[in-house]
Design a protein around this motif. Structure first.
Motif, PDB file in Angstrom:
ATOM      1  N   VAL A 118      37.120  29.164  33.254  1.00 39.86           N
ATOM      2  CA  VAL A 118      38.207  29.607  34.122  1.00 39.86           C
ATOM      3  C   VAL A 118      39.375  28.636  33.975  1.00 39.86           C
ATOM      4  CG1 VAL A 118      38.922  30.036  36.506  1.00 39.86           C
ATOM      5  CG2 VAL A 118      36.622  30.673  35.754  1.00 39.86           C
ATOM      6  N   VAL A 119      40.560  29.185  33.807  1.00 35.55           N
ATOM      7  CA  VAL A 119      41.777  28.390  33.705  1.00 35.55           C
ATOM      8  C   VAL A 119      42.472  28.413  35.062  1.00 35.55           C
ATOM      9  CG1 VAL A 119      43.994  28.125  32.514  1.00 35.55           C
ATOM     10  CG2 VAL A 119      41.998  29.007  31.277  1.00 35.55           C
ATOM     11  N   THR A 120      42.882  27.225  35.534  1.00 40.87           N
ATOM     12  CA  THR A 120      43.519  27.134  36.846  1.00 40.87           C
ATOM     13  C   THR A 120      44.894  26.487  36.743  1.00 40.87           C
ATOM     14  OG1 THR A 120      42.598  24.955  37.361  1.00 40.87           O
ATOM     15  CG2 THR A 120      41.255  26.867  37.945  1.00 40.87           C
ATOM     16  N   GLU A 121      45.699  26.720  37.774  1.00 40.27           N
ATOM     17  CA  GLU A 121      46.955  26.005  37.908  1.00 40.27           C
ATOM     18  C   GLU A 121      46.665  24.657  38.559  1.00 40.27           C
ATOM     19  OE1 GLU A 121      49.234  28.841  40.196  1.00 40.27           O
ATOM     20  OE2 GLU A 121      50.165  29.650  38.368  1.00 40.27           O
ATOM     21  N   GLU A 122      47.706  23.843  38.750  1.00 39.01           N
ATOM     22  CA  GLU A 122      47.514  22.511  39.315  1.00 39.01           C
ATOM     23  C   GLU A 122      46.909  22.553  40.716  1.00 39.01           C
ATOM     24  OE1 GLU A 122      51.063  20.223  39.090  1.00 39.01           O
ATOM     25  OE2 GLU A 122      51.156  20.272  36.896  1.00 39.01           O
TER      26      GLU A 122
ATOM     27  N   PRO B 102      42.904  30.039  40.277  1.00 40.75           N
ATOM     28  CA  PRO B 102      42.508  30.627  38.987  1.00 40.75           C
ATOM     29  C   PRO B 102      43.595  31.560  38.449  1.00 40.75           C
ATOM     30  CG  PRO B 102      40.778  30.889  40.652  1.00 40.75           C
ATOM     31  CD  PRO B 102      42.017  30.467  41.374  1.00 40.75           C
ATOM     32  N   VAL B 103      43.932  31.405  37.174  1.00 36.21           N
ATOM     33  CA  VAL B 103      44.984  32.230  36.585  1.00 36.21           C
ATOM     34  C   VAL B 103      44.516  32.974  35.335  1.00 36.21           C
ATOM     35  CG1 VAL B 103      46.873  30.836  37.494  1.00 36.21           C
ATOM     36  CG2 VAL B 103      45.860  30.252  35.270  1.00 36.21           C
ATOM     37  N   GLY B 104      43.296  32.712  34.863  1.00 34.55           N
ATOM     38  CA  GLY B 104      42.827  33.400  33.668  1.00 34.55           C
ATOM     39  C   GLY B 104      41.486  32.872  33.200  1.00 34.55           C
ATOM     40  N   VAL B 105      41.092  33.325  32.032  1.00 30.96           N
ATOM     41  CA  VAL B 105      39.783  32.962  31.496  1.00 30.96           C
ATOM     42  C   VAL B 105      39.872  32.828  29.982  1.00 30.96           C
ATOM     43  CG1 VAL B 105      39.076  35.393  31.288  1.00 30.96           C
ATOM     44  CG2 VAL B 105      37.329  33.606  31.487  1.00 30.96           C
ATOM     45  N   ILE B 106      39.051  31.946  29.436  1.00 29.62           N
ATOM     46  CA  ILE B 106      38.938  31.787  27.982  1.00 29.62           C
ATOM     47  C   ILE B 106      37.470  31.892  27.607  1.00 29.62           C
ATOM     48  CG2 ILE B 106      39.143  30.184  26.046  1.00 29.62           C
ATOM     49  CD1 ILE B 106      41.614  29.049  27.318  1.00 29.62           C
ATOM     50  N   GLY B 107      37.187  32.742  26.640  1.00 33.20           N
ATOM     51  CA  GLY B 107      35.823  32.898  26.152  1.00 33.20           C
ATOM     52  C   GLY B 107      35.798  32.855  24.636  1.00 33.20           C
TER      53      GLY B 107
ATOM     54  N   ARG C 132      34.996  44.922  29.389  1.00 28.69           N
ATOM     55  CA  ARG C 132      34.167  44.486  28.256  1.00 28.69           C
ATOM     56  C   ARG C 132      33.934  42.979  28.274  1.00 28.69           C
ATOM     57  NH1 ARG C 132      30.924  47.798  26.058  1.00 28.69           N
ATOM     58  NH2 ARG C 132      30.838  46.398  24.250  1.00 28.69           N
ATOM     59  N   ARG C 133      33.965  42.373  29.445  1.00 23.62           N
ATOM     60  CA  ARG C 133      33.661  40.950  29.578  1.00 23.62           C
ATOM     61  C   ARG C 133      32.706  40.755  30.749  1.00 23.62           C
ATOM     62  NH1 ARG C 133      36.393  36.143  28.105  1.00 23.62           N
ATOM     63  NH2 ARG C 133      38.347  37.221  27.728  1.00 23.62           N
ATOM     64  N   ALA C 134      31.529  40.203  30.464  1.00 22.43           N
ATOM     65  CA  ALA C 134      30.524  39.990  31.508  1.00 22.43           C
ATOM     66  C   ALA C 134      30.757  38.651  32.196  1.00 22.43           C
ATOM     67  CB  ALA C 134      29.114  40.056  30.917  1.00 22.43           C
ATOM     68  N   PHE C 135      31.858  38.583  32.934  1.00 19.63           N
ATOM     69  CA  PHE C 135      32.191  37.338  33.622  1.00 19.63           C
ATOM     70  C   PHE C 135      33.178  37.622  34.745  1.00 19.63           C
ATOM     71  CE2 PHE C 135      34.696  33.485  34.316  1.00 19.63           C
ATOM     72  CZ  PHE C 135      33.678  32.553  34.487  1.00 19.63           C
ATOM     73  N   SER C 136      32.884  37.105  35.919  1.00 19.09           N
ATOM     74  CA  SER C 136      33.782  37.199  37.071  1.00 19.09           C
ATOM     75  C   SER C 136      33.570  35.972  37.941  1.00 19.09           C
ATOM     76  CB  SER C 136      33.490  38.471  37.894  1.00 19.09           C
ATOM     77  OG  SER C 136      33.666  39.637  37.132  1.00 19.09           O
ATOM     78  N   ILE C 137      34.487  35.770  38.881  1.00 25.20           N
ATOM     79  CA  ILE C 137      34.293  34.703  39.857  1.00 25.20           C
ATOM     80  C   ILE C 137      34.418  35.279  41.260  1.00 25.20           C
ATOM     81  CG2 ILE C 137      35.086  32.884  38.314  1.00 25.20           C
ATOM     82  CD1 ILE C 137      37.770  32.897  39.767  1.00 25.20           C
ATOM     83  N   VAL C 138      33.820  34.578  42.214  1.00 27.97           N
ATOM     84  CA  VAL C 138      33.845  35.021  43.609  1.00 27.97           C
ATOM     85  C   VAL C 138      34.062  33.797  44.492  1.00 27.97           C
ATOM     86  CG1 VAL C 138      31.314  34.833  43.799  1.00 27.97           C
ATOM     87  CG2 VAL C 138      32.579  36.325  45.372  1.00 27.97           C
ATOM     88  N   PRO C 139      34.891  33.899  45.548  1.00 28.35           N
ATOM     89  CA  PRO C 139      35.107  32.748  46.443  1.00 28.35           C
ATOM     90  C   PRO C 139      33.794  32.294  47.072  1.00 28.35           C
ATOM     91  CG  PRO C 139      36.741  34.471  46.841  1.00 28.35           C
ATOM     92  CD  PRO C 139      35.712  35.064  45.930  1.00 28.35           C
ATOM     93  N   ASN C 140      33.605  30.972  47.204  1.00 33.05           N
ATOM     94  CA  ASN C 140      32.393  30.458  47.846  1.00 33.05           C
ATOM     95  C   ASN C 140      32.733  29.722  49.150  1.00 33.05           C
ATOM     96  OD1 ASN C 140      33.206  27.768  47.169  1.00 33.05           O
ATOM     97  ND2 ASN C 140      32.238  27.961  45.155  1.00 33.05           N
TER      98      ASN C 140
ATOM     99  N   GLY D 186      35.244  26.632  49.539  1.00 33.53           N
ATOM    100  CA  GLY D 186      36.674  26.771  49.337  1.00 33.53           C
ATOM    101  C   GLY D 186      37.062  26.933  47.881  1.00 33.53           C
ATOM    102  N   GLY D 187      36.083  26.942  47.014  1.00 39.41           N
ATOM    103  CA  GLY D 187      36.332  27.152  45.588  1.00 39.41           C
ATOM    104  C   GLY D 187      35.792  28.497  45.137  1.00 39.41           C
ATOM    105  N   TYR D 188      35.305  28.531  43.892  1.00 40.02           N
ATOM    106  CA  TYR D 188      34.805  29.778  43.327  1.00 40.02           C
ATOM    107  C   TYR D 188      33.481  29.535  42.606  1.00 40.02           C
ATOM    108  CZ  TYR D 188      39.536  31.513  44.144  1.00 40.02           C
ATOM    109  OH  TYR D 188      40.724  31.876  44.724  1.00 40.02           O
ATOM    110  N   SER D 189      32.650  30.559  42.608  1.00 36.87           N
ATOM    111  CA  SER D 189      31.404  30.536  41.850  1.00 36.87           C
ATOM    112  C   SER D 189      31.488  31.596  40.756  1.00 36.87           C
ATOM    113  CB  SER D 189      30.208  30.822  42.763  1.00 36.87           C
ATOM    114  OG  SER D 189      30.089  29.823  43.764  1.00 36.87           O
ATOM    115  N   ALA D 190      30.879  31.298  39.615  1.00 37.97           N
ATOM    116  CA  ALA D 190      30.914  32.225  38.480  1.00 37.97           C
ATOM    117  C   ALA D 190      29.721  33.175  38.510  1.00 37.97           C
ATOM    118  CB  ALA D 190      30.918  31.442  37.171  1.00 37.97           C
ATOM    119  N   ILE D 191      29.972  34.402  38.097  1.00 44.09           N
ATOM    120  CA  ILE D 191      28.905  35.377  37.888  1.00 44.09           C
ATOM    121  C   ILE D 191      29.013  35.843  36.449  1.00 44.09           C
ATOM    122  CG2 ILE D 191      27.895  37.570  38.607  1.00 44.09           C
ATOM    123  CD1 ILE D 191      29.269  37.238  41.284  1.00 44.09           C
TER     124      ILE D 191
END
Length: 236
Positions: A14-18, A22-27, A77-85, A88-93
């Motif tokens: 996951v790509v984040t701003e300062e 989260p602003v995007g993803v790289i795979g 077509r991408r098996a990846f998402s995030i969800v708020p935890n 206060g951050g995010y968890s990956a699925i």
């Protein structure tokens, strides 16, 4: 960044701003696609993460159900998402996380009932360029070496580039024959028509999940898509 990628089990970063937004993803696809365009150390030295980020990062609600998640993945077509935890951050699925659900379900659905798809293969004479081009054209992360149980994946390609070829310094990587330059993994071959829960358990224990049954290949993506069946009962 590639070191973090290779240490990850999700195959996406996951790509984040300062501000940590989260602003995007790289795979693997983003990395392979850009190496194909610029197969040199210049790509690794002078390209920023922002330049190759896919902005289509799926951020789920904690109320999103499994069916909605899998429908989203089917569309992207991408098996990846995030969800708020709750921190206060995010968890990956990821696809690997969904394999856990497959392990713990009850079903009589077996491998032989999975939709059949054409097995994408490459040959010994192929160059690295041929292999990367085929991955991108067929939108696949894994290719089977023809007439064998061995396969190459985007992750294995990236591992070779980072660890064996010093990020492509002073080497014409794409021109290499695969036999000269790439490591392969062996797919697990099974002879029994296992049900979805059993095959999920086998794949969950593998570093590079890839299974062959008769003339079929099974990946975590296939498990994800089959979990939409109404013949599955979820435990817990």
């Amino acid at each position: 960044m590639l070191i973090h990628y290779l240490e990850s089990f999700t195959d996406s970063l996951v790509v984040t701003e300062e501000n940590e937004k989260p602003v995007g993803v790289i795979g693997g696809r983003e990395i392979i696609e850009n190496i194909f365009k610029n197969p040199s150390s210049n790509f690794f030295d002078n390209t920023t993460v922002n330049q190759i980020t896919d902005a289509n990062l799926t951020i789920l609600s904690d109320k999103t159900n499994l069916g909605e998640l899998l429908t989203t993945w089917k569309n992207t077509r991408r098996a990846f998402s995030i969800v708020p935890n709750h921190l206060g951050g995010y968890s990956a699925i990821s696809g690997r996380k969904i394999l856990e659900i497959g392990v713990n379900c009850v079903t009589d659905l077996t491998i032989s009932e999975f939709p059949r798809k054409k097995i994408q293969t490459f040959e010994k004479k192929d160059t690295v360029k041929d292999i990367m081009k085929l991955m991108l054209e067929k939108n696949t992360r894994k290719l089977l070496l023809k007439d064998t149980n061995y396969f190459i994946s985007d992750r294995l390609l990236i591992q070779s580039i980072a660890q064996d070829y010093d990020f492509l310094r002073n080497v014409k990587f794409l021109e290499h024959k695969f036999e000269e330059s790439l490591r392969l993994e062996e797919a697990k071959k099974i002879s029994k028509d296992l049900n979805l829960s059993e095959i999920s358990k086998i794949m969950y224990s593998m570093m590079h999940p890839y299974v062959i049954y008769q003339d079929q290949v099974i990946t975590p993506w296939d498990i994800c898509m089959m979990l939409q069946s109404d013949r599955i009962e979820f435990l817990g």
